[in-house]
Design an enzyme around this catalytic site. Structure first.
Site, PDB file in Angstrom:
ATOM      1  CB  CYS A 200      42.442  22.201   9.775  1.00 35.81           C
ATOM      2  SG  CYS A 200      42.231  22.536  11.617  1.00 35.81           S
ATOM      3  CG  HIS A 745      37.743  22.159  11.169  1.00 36.89           C
ATOM      4  ND1 HIS A 745      39.106  21.201  11.040  1.00 36.89           N
ATOM      5  CD2 HIS A 745      37.129  21.947   9.901  1.00 36.89           C
ATOM      6  CE1 HIS A 745      38.865  20.969   9.539  1.00 36.89           C
ATOM      7  NE2 HIS A 745      37.877  21.451   9.000  1.00 36.89           N
TER       8      HIS A 745
END
Length: 813
Positions: A200, A745
């Site tokens: 990510c 994230h």
């Protein structure tokens, strides 16, 4: 002969044939009764219009929801219950959905009735006027004919066929822009990127680069083998411009261009970055293994590796134009030309033209008032975040000597004057010694930069921490071919940053060197130094130690034809380093070391200083702190060579040994200001730093503006900008980190907008198509939140509330 089984009875055909026909079910009977009484079917159903509309639109997709451009996993986020108007063929979500576009279409139809619709999932026919279900048996065979056609069309349509979704959206948007007089201006699309496994951090950066329109434009100009490349020499007008043919781009550059091109194509859904990511891992092995990584490090490795490939490509084309000269075949005239063209040509690579800025560090001795400046290029600016906590009071007794100077020069800016020792990390103060008097504040490390070739002159020896500076590139000898003088900067940096987050404050509280050095250039992982006769400072030595990883590669490069040493200027940023000895009569190139005689002009900015408010935590306040003036005192005192020389002249009878040890340390003032602004400004908010023996994250929200004026933080001598002029940037990209240090994230917020024509003209130096009009002020557009393959249009307020880690701004001209 078969024998009848007495346990089984044969079917009685006669009785079965005489059995009366029964209706299918009760519902069908009710439908017939209702359908026969509906009076709207005759004028609310048009077979021809429905067939035409179905052929031109996507199947089972609400056209209104499609305009909102909401996507999940690369597919449109659309309601499952879609109804088709049997009058015009418009498809809209049902009355049980959130938007109720089908019902809204009926209510807004006006005089013409659009009351009869059919569900594309259950094939139920409904009349909004009667508020009842209809049967296909009413009004002869019209409804039956349409249902039969729609069912056959649905069977032919492949499930999940959304390849035309974005294309239709862009065609509609382009048609609207043509009506407004903006023909040719298209808004690029946004696609999701597949997560390969903890990638990510990579996806979020690529999404922002995909919205950096000028990057794709410049890459598109030189993407092919044999592209003509013109190099003009402004410093040597007697030499004619050189036109060279570029070879094919490097593997990483090609992979990046192809991926950015795929991001703009309308036919594809979520993209897999496997090819691009694998190419990057070959340049930077630290990203192998699908571990959690840092987005800012990824950005630097990617841009650095692409720049290295482009630099080699340009240098090879220049050598080819001169028939690949070597040590034996090249005469002095050829060497001078190759160096001159190489110096100018390398500056024309698209990474430097887009992302590179320049920062000027100004230091003034308070005793002799001598002022010196040093200019450092940067790829982004790392800004520390001030946490909401009570700070320990600073002992004012240590500041008494500088109090009057602080009050007179910074009366309107009192909060910006900082004491270098107060900002020194606790670990550094713990290990410092009396010899550390020339140590700078650790705030010097807050800027991530790419060094220019003339600055890459530091060699660090781990045993004695001595630094040696090289002579100017113009004094170096020519030994081999130009393209052999480069090393892979990305791979070198991979070894330097493999264990620590290079951009977090965890790398800052390192043990300071106990030996004074000449001068340390700015940077975190690409440290270099140059000899500076007026600024011998020591606190940067821990960063300089990071250069030792590439010492063997540098030694090999110097043994060859050193043409890269002169293919750089003030805006040249090679990653290679040359371990050379320091001559006593070292001369400095103009622009790298400058004596200024006016203290007032030295610390002047383009506009008035930014005024912060109480407890403000914003990008402007972080920049304000970053560019505020510092007082260098205590262990951070400046070893002033002017003052040292004056004292030596007054004590001529002293021995040579005493002269060598008699350095004069003085209080000084230091300030960092931007002296050259990039086309794309990247700001890094330092959310990760060391707390004791562990790393922690700063979760405090930092306000960031849609339009940023950089003028209060730019030097009055900023290139190509007049005093009093604004330096405006528009926000178009955000990399957000959510979660903690152990598990987080990365996502991206990008602004989909019309590419800036003025910015393109400024960088490329050519006019775009005539007749194009660019909106005044801020460009319109909408914000999109991208989390790997999940893509969703979001309001502007949500983007501004993100916990930003990287901010992407583009210059507004």
């Amino acid at each position: 002969m078969r024998v009848k089984d007495p346990s089984k009875d044969l079917p009685e055909k006669g009785k079965r044939n005489k059995r009366p026909l029964l209706p299918h079910d009760e519902d069908s009977s009710d439908d017939i009764a209702v359908g026969l009484t509906c009076q709207h079917v005759s004028y609310a159903v048009s077979v021809n219009h429905v067939k035409k509309a179905v052929a031109e639109s996507l199947w089972s997709v609400c056209s209104e929801c499609l305009k909102e451009r909401r996507f999940c996993d690369g597919q449109p986020v659309l309601p499952a219950d879609v109804w088709l108007c049997l009058k015009c063929g418009l498809q809209g979500c049902g009355k049980n959905s959130e938007s109720q576009h089908s019902l809204r279409h009926f209510k807004s139809s006006g005089t013409e009735s659009h009351c009869v619709v059919i569900s594309l999932s259950t094939w139920v026919i409904w009349c909004y006027e009667c508020n009842e279900k209809l049967s296909t048996h009413c009004n002869k065979k019209v409804l039956a004919q349409i249902v039969d056609f729609l069912q056959k069309h649905a069977f032919k349509t492949q499930t999940g066929a959304f390849s035309r979704i974005i294309k239709l959206c862009e065609e509609k948007r382009e048609a609207g822009e043509i009506k407004k007089g903006k023909k040719g201006c298209t808004v690029p699309s946004v696609k999701g990127i597949t997560n390969l496994g903890n990638t990510c951090f990579f996806n979020a950066v690529i999404q922002n680069l995909a919205q950096t329109y000028i990057l794709f434009e410049l890459m598109n100009e030189i993407k092919e083998d044999g592209t003509k490349f013109k190099i003009s020499l402004s410093s040597a007008p007697q030499l004619e411009p050189l036109v060279v043919e570029l070879s094919s781009p490097g593997p990483l550059t090609s992979a990046l261009f192809l991926f950015l091109h795929s991001m703009k194509e309308a036919e594809k859904g979520p993209l897999s970055p496997k090819v691009l990511f694998n190419q990057l891992c070959q340049k930077a092995p630290r990203f192998k293994g699908f571990q959690q990584q840092d987005s800012q490090e990824l950005l630097h490795h990617l841009l650095d590796a692409v720049r290295t490939e482009e630099t080699k490509r340009i240098q090879a084309s220049i050598l080819k134009a001169f028939n690949n000269p070597t040590t034996k075949t090249a005469d002095d005239e050829t060497r001078k030309k190759v160096k001159a063209y190489g110096k100018e040509g390398v500056k024309m690579n698209f990474i430097d033209r887009i992302f590179i800025g320049e920062l000027t560090s100004t230091v003034m001795c308070e005793e002799c008032a001598n002022i010196s400046t040093m200019k450092d290029p940067f790829i982004d600016i790392s800004l520390p975040i001030i946490e909401e906590r009570v700070s320990k009071p600073v002992l004012l007794g240590k500041m008494s000597k500088c109090r009057s100077l602080q009050e007179t020069d910074q009366d309107h800016n009192k909060g910006t004057v900082t004491v270098g020792n107060a900002h020194q990390p606790r670990a550094s103060r713990k290990h410092s010694s009396p010899n550390d008097k020339n140590q700078l504040s650790h705030d010097r490390k807050h800027l991530r930069k790419w060094p220019s070739e003339e600055e890459k002159t530091v060699v660090t020896h781990p045993k004695n921490d001595n630094l040696e500076a090289s002579p100017p590139a113009s004094t170096l000898s020519t030994e081999a071919s130009l393209n052999e003088s480069l090393t892979d900067g990305s791979e070198r940096d991979a070894s330097l940053e493999s264990s620590v987050d290079a951009d977090s404050e965890a790398s800052e509280p390192e043990i300071a060197s106990k030996q004074p050095v000449l001068l340390r250039s700015r940077g975190d992982s690409c440290g270099h130094a140059e000899q500076h006769p007026h600024l011998p400072l020591a606190s940067e030595l821990p960063q300089a130690k990071e250069t030792h990883g590439g010492e063997e590669e540098m030694a090999e490069a110097i043994a060859e034809l050193h043409l890269s040493g002169t293919v750089t200027g003030n805006r040249d940023f090679h990653r290679e380093k040359q371990p050379l000895n320091v001559p006593n009569n070292l001369c400095f190139s103009e622009g790298k070391h400058t004596r200024l005689h006016s203290a007032q002009n030295a610390f002047q900015t383009l506009s008035q200083s930014y005024v912060t408010t109480s407890k403000e935590c914003s990008v402007q306040s972080c920049l304000y702190q970053f560019t505020s003036m510092e007082l260098l005192m205590g262990n951070n005192k400046l070893l002033c060579e002017d003052c040292t020389e004056k004292r030596r002249k007054c004590h001529k009878e002293t021995s040579s040994a005493e002269k060598k040890a008699g350095g004069v340390y003085t209080n000084a003032r230091k300030q960092l200001l931007i002296s050259a602004v990039p086309a794309i400004l990247i700001l890094h908010l330092k959310r990760f730093h060391q707390a004791g023996l562990s790393l922690r994250k700063v979760n405090r929200h930092v306000d960031f503006p849609l339009t940023l004026d950089l003028a209060p933080f730019c030097a009055a001598t900023c290139k190509n900008i007049s005093v009093g002029e604004k330096v405006l940037y528009g926000l178009y990209g955000i990399v957000e980190h959510s979660g903690s240090m152990r598990g987080g994230h990365y996502t991206a917020y990008v602004k989909v907008r019309v590419p800036s024509r003025k910015l393109s003209e400024c960088i490329t130096g050519r006019k775009t198509a005539a007749g194009l009009k660019e909106p005044d002020g801020e460009l319109g557009g909408h914000w999109v939140h991208v989390s790997d393959t999940y893509v969703q249009v979001v309001p502007e307020s949500r983007a501004l509330s993100a916990q930003a880690y990287l901010l992407f701004y583009e210059r507004i001209l």
